[in-house]
Design an enzyme around this catalytic site. Structure first.
Site, PDB file in Angstrom:
ATOM      1  N   ASP A  62     -21.010  11.341  14.694  1.00 57.84           N
ATOM      2  CA  ASP A  62     -19.631  10.951  14.368  1.00 57.84           C
ATOM      3  C   ASP A  62     -18.897  10.556  15.642  1.00 57.84           C
ATOM      4  O   ASP A  62     -18.779  11.353  16.571  1.00 57.84           O
ATOM      5  CB  ASP A  62     -18.906  12.104  13.663  1.00 57.84           C
ATOM      6  CG  ASP A  62     -17.670  11.624  12.918  1.00 57.84           C
ATOM      7  OD1 ASP A  62     -16.848  10.898  13.535  1.00 57.84           O
ATOM      8  OD2 ASP A  62     -17.524  11.939  11.734  1.00 57.84           O
ATOM      9  N   SER A 106     -13.564   8.170   9.356  1.00 53.67           N
ATOM     10  CA  SER A 106     -14.889   8.660   8.970  1.00 53.67           C
ATOM     11  C   SER A 106     -15.098   8.607   7.452  1.00 53.67           C
ATOM     12  O   SER A 106     -16.221   8.456   6.990  1.00 53.67           O
ATOM     13  CB  SER A 106     -15.086  10.097   9.455  1.00 53.67           C
ATOM     14  OG  SER A 106     -15.184  10.112  10.854  1.00 53.67           O
ATOM     15  N   THR A 159     -17.300  13.050   6.570  1.00 50.99           N
ATOM     16  CA  THR A 159     -18.653  12.483   6.503  1.00 50.99           C
ATOM     17  C   THR A 159     -19.535  13.195   5.470  1.00 50.99           C
ATOM     18  O   THR A 159     -20.058  12.531   4.563  1.00 50.99           O
ATOM     19  CB  THR A 159     -19.307  12.483   7.902  1.00 50.99           C
ATOM     20  OG1 THR A 159     -18.435  11.799   8.811  1.00 50.99           O
ATOM     21  CG2 THR A 159     -20.661  11.797   7.877  1.00 50.99           C
ATOM     22  N   GLU A 273     -25.353  15.356  10.361  1.00 48.28           N
ATOM     23  CA  GLU A 273     -24.229  14.826  11.148  1.00 48.28           C
ATOM     24  C   GLU A 273     -23.966  15.653  12.402  1.00 48.28           C
ATOM     25  O   GLU A 273     -23.806  16.877  12.334  1.00 48.28           O
ATOM     26  CB  GLU A 273     -22.940  14.814  10.315  1.00 48.28           C
ATOM     27  CG  GLU A 273     -21.804  14.140  11.079  1.00 48.28           C
ATOM     28  CD  GLU A 273     -20.409  14.465  10.561  1.00 48.28           C
ATOM     29  OE1 GLU A 273     -19.506  13.652  10.812  1.00 48.28           O
ATOM     30  OE2 GLU A 273     -20.201  15.525   9.940  1.00 48.28           O
ATOM     31  N   ASP A 278     -17.089  13.346  17.678  1.00 51.92           N
ATOM     32  CA  ASP A 278     -15.804  12.690  17.400  1.00 51.92           C
ATOM     33  C   ASP A 278     -14.622  13.528  17.880  1.00 51.92           C
ATOM     34  O   ASP A 278     -13.711  13.011  18.531  1.00 51.92           O
ATOM     35  CB  ASP A 278     -15.707  12.433  15.892  1.00 51.92           C
ATOM     36  CG  ASP A 278     -14.376  11.827  15.491  1.00 51.92           C
ATOM     37  OD1 ASP A 278     -14.077  10.711  15.962  1.00 51.92           O
ATOM     38  OD2 ASP A 278     -13.643  12.465  14.719  1.00 51.92           O
ATOM     39  N   HIS A 282     -11.808  12.493  20.580  1.00 48.03           N
ATOM     40  CA  HIS A 282     -10.353  12.460  20.346  1.00 48.03           C
ATOM     41  C   HIS A 282      -9.632  13.201  21.474  1.00 48.03           C
ATOM     42  O   HIS A 282      -8.538  12.817  21.880  1.00 48.03           O
ATOM     43  CB  HIS A 282     -10.010  13.129  19.013  1.00 48.03           C
ATOM     44  CG  HIS A 282     -10.205  12.251  17.809  1.00 48.03           C
ATOM     45  ND1 HIS A 282      -9.374  11.193  17.508  1.00 48.03           N
ATOM     46  CD2 HIS A 282     -11.148  12.274  16.838  1.00 48.03           C
ATOM     47  CE1 HIS A 282      -9.786  10.610  16.388  1.00 48.03           C
ATOM     48  NE2 HIS A 282     -10.877  11.245  15.963  1.00 48.03           N
ATOM     49  N   ASP A 320     -20.673   6.491  12.672  1.00 47.10           N
ATOM     50  CA  ASP A 320     -19.718   5.940  11.695  1.00 47.10           C
ATOM     51  C   ASP A 320     -18.699   5.016  12.357  1.00 47.10           C
ATOM     52  O   ASP A 320     -18.171   4.111  11.756  1.00 47.10           O
ATOM     53  CB  ASP A 320     -19.034   7.063  10.897  1.00 47.10           C
ATOM     54  CG  ASP A 320     -18.447   8.150  11.788  1.00 47.10           C
ATOM     55  OD1 ASP A 320     -18.619   8.102  13.029  1.00 47.10           O
ATOM     56  OD2 ASP A 320     -17.808   9.064  11.232  1.00 47.10           O
ATOM     57  N   HIS A 321     -18.423   5.272  13.643  1.00 45.73           N
ATOM     58  CA  HIS A 321     -17.492   4.452  14.432  1.00 45.73           C
ATOM     59  C   HIS A 321     -17.533   4.986  15.857  1.00 45.73           C
ATOM     60  O   HIS A 321     -18.112   6.049  16.105  1.00 45.73           O
ATOM     61  CB  HIS A 321     -16.055   4.560  13.888  1.00 45.73           C
ATOM     62  CG  HIS A 321     -15.603   5.979  13.734  1.00 45.73           C
ATOM     63  ND1 HIS A 321     -15.238   6.769  14.803  1.00 45.73           N
ATOM     64  CD2 HIS A 321     -15.538   6.798  12.643  1.00 45.73           C
ATOM     65  CE1 HIS A 321     -14.933   7.974  14.386  1.00 45.73           C
ATOM     66  NE2 HIS A 321     -15.123   8.031  13.072  1.00 45.73           N
TER      67      HIS A 321
HETATM   68 ZN   LIG Z   1     -12.321  10.885  14.304  1.00 45.48          ZN
END
Ligand SMILES: [Zn+2]
Length: 448
Positions: A62, A106, A159, A273, A278, A282, A320-321
């Site tokens: 993620d 997500s 997710t 995952e 992620d 952040h 996912d990104h």
């Molecule tokens: Zn995020």
């Protein structure tokens, strides 16, 4: 005279019949041989291990962009080496935009991979018009396969939830947990999120055959097949503060789950995952990004080992990104890398020292539109070879085709077409011979 003519006609009839039989026989040999070689090639590519049906392992980092991978690789194996995922035979870039935003969240990205459909940010396997979208996990269940969901976040997080629920808003965790308990029949669910399930729900899960797992030792010692494991009130702790005696690592959860799911002769679908890459991004925290991505790498590595030993496993590693707009700026690393010759604590300190010798920059505390990596094993059955970029929705297509092709539940249309063509060929051939013989007979008669 009449009996002689009859004998001649019979002779011609028998001769025609023999010709037709020879033609039919020859055609059958050709057709069946063609079919055999067609199937043998496919078997070599996909499912030569006939004792088990096709399985899919999808591993999602993620927020894991290319620079996240590079950071983890520099720390763990150094600049001159690669992670096992980076050595997989197929490497593509993936576009990640959602239905309503150039930058996905997500929920929309997981929906794209799980269902093959774009949806709005925040929505879980439901279309922008609020229609539920069937997920690859549900399709796998329809084919009789076992299924598994593993994450380092709460299992109600975007997710994992997109693979097992259909909810308008990812923030509606009450509805997500209700659907997980009441609707899903996932064989194994492992992650965090105790706070999102009440005691009645947990009792219902037990009544439905799940073994509830609360800690590392219980996970490692269980021989049950249906596991519901929650190891933290919400997300699992970051690797840097995880107590390995209490909370299993992503690697341990992955190995245990594959051990169980792989016993199903119908095959399995598993989503793994690395969810906290992620969160660390952040927070623009390079230490946690590196350690979470390294842990994800080891889970991927174990899954690759399994896939390499089994001919019927499609394995996809992707993200996912991208989160944070991470860029590696500089490094002053030596050649001393973590290894099995050192203790866990020595390796932990070495990793942190190496991370401190890498400088990075961040462009945002949010997600970006950067393409993300796709590494594929046994994707050779699918026509991807001339592509450099795919969309995240196509990941669903690849998985669905692999799951569908390895099963007897659907008719094999290629075989039906081949047999149909063969039968048409025999008929046309037979008619052609009869017509030829009849015409020859007429011609001879006229000449005489
Ligand atoms: Zn995020």
């Amino acid at each position: 005279m009449r009996s002689i003519q009859l004998k001649k006609k019979l002779k011609i009839f028998y001769a025609s019949l023999i010709f037709i039989l020879i033609l039919v026989d020859a055609s059958f040999v050709v057709k069946i041989d063609n079919f055999k070689s067609f199937n043998e090639i496919n078997n070599d590519l996909k499912y030569s291990n006939s004792s088990t049906k096709n399985s899919v392992i999808l591993l999602i980092g993620d927020g894991m962009g290319y620079e996240h991978l590079k950071l983890a690789r520099l720390v763990e194996v150094g600049n001159n080496n690669k992670f096992s995922m980076e050595r997989l035979p197929l490497h593509l870039n993936v576009t990640t935009f959602s239905a309503d935003n150039l930058i996905t969240d997500s929920a929309a990205a997981a929906t794209a991979m799980a269902t093959g459909n774009k949806t709005n940010n925040g929505m879980l396997s439901i279309s922008p018009l609020s229609e539920p979208l069937e997920t690859i996990l549900e399709i796998s269940q329809e084919f009789g396969k076992s299924t598994g969901i593993i994450t380092t976040t709460a299992i109600t997080h975007a997710t994992p939830a997109a693979f097992i629920t259909h909810v308008k808003s990812r923030s509606n965790t009450t509805e997500i947990s209700r659907q997980i308990v009441e609707n899903s029949s996932v064989s194994i669910i492992l992650g965090g999120g105790e706070d999102h399930f009440d005691s009645v729900q947990l009792m219902n899960l037990e009544a439905n055959g799940y073994t509830l797992i609360e800690n590392h030792s219980k996970l490692m010692s269980t021989d049950a097949n249906n596991l519901f494991g929650l190891f933290a009130p919400n997300h699992l702790p970051y690797e840097i503060s995880r107590d390995p005696d209490v909370i299993p690592s992503l690697l341990e959860m992955t190995v245990k789950t594959i051990e169980i799911l792989s016993q199903d002769p119908e095959g399995f679908f598993l989503m793994v995952e690395g969810g906290r890459i992620d969160h660390a991004s952040h927070a623009n925290n390079k230490t946690n990004v590196a350690l979470e991505t390294i842990e994800f790498h080891y889970a991927v590595d174990a899954a690759i080992s399994y896939a390499e030993e089994h001919d019927n496993v499609l394995l996809i590693v992707t993200a996912d990104h991208e989160t944070g707009g991470l860029t590696i700026l500089n490094e002053t690393l030596n050649d001393i890398i973590p290894s099995s010759n050192r203790t866990d604590e020595q390796n932990r300190l070495l990793r942190i020292e190496r991370i401190n010798n890498i400088s990075v920059s961040w462009s945002t505390g949010s997600h970006t539109n950067l393409d993300v990596p796709f590494f594929g094993y046994r994707t050779d059955f699918y026509d991807l070879i001339n592509l450099s970029v795919i969309d995240n929705t196509e990941i669903f297509d690849i998985m669905k085709d692999f799951i569908s092709e390895g099963t007897d539940n659907e008719p094999d249309f290629s075989r039906i077409i081949l047999i149909g063509v063969g039968i048409t060929g025999f008929s046309i051939g037979g008619i052609a011979i009869i017509v030829t013989i009849k015409n020859k007979k007429h011609f001879k008669k006229k000449k005489n």
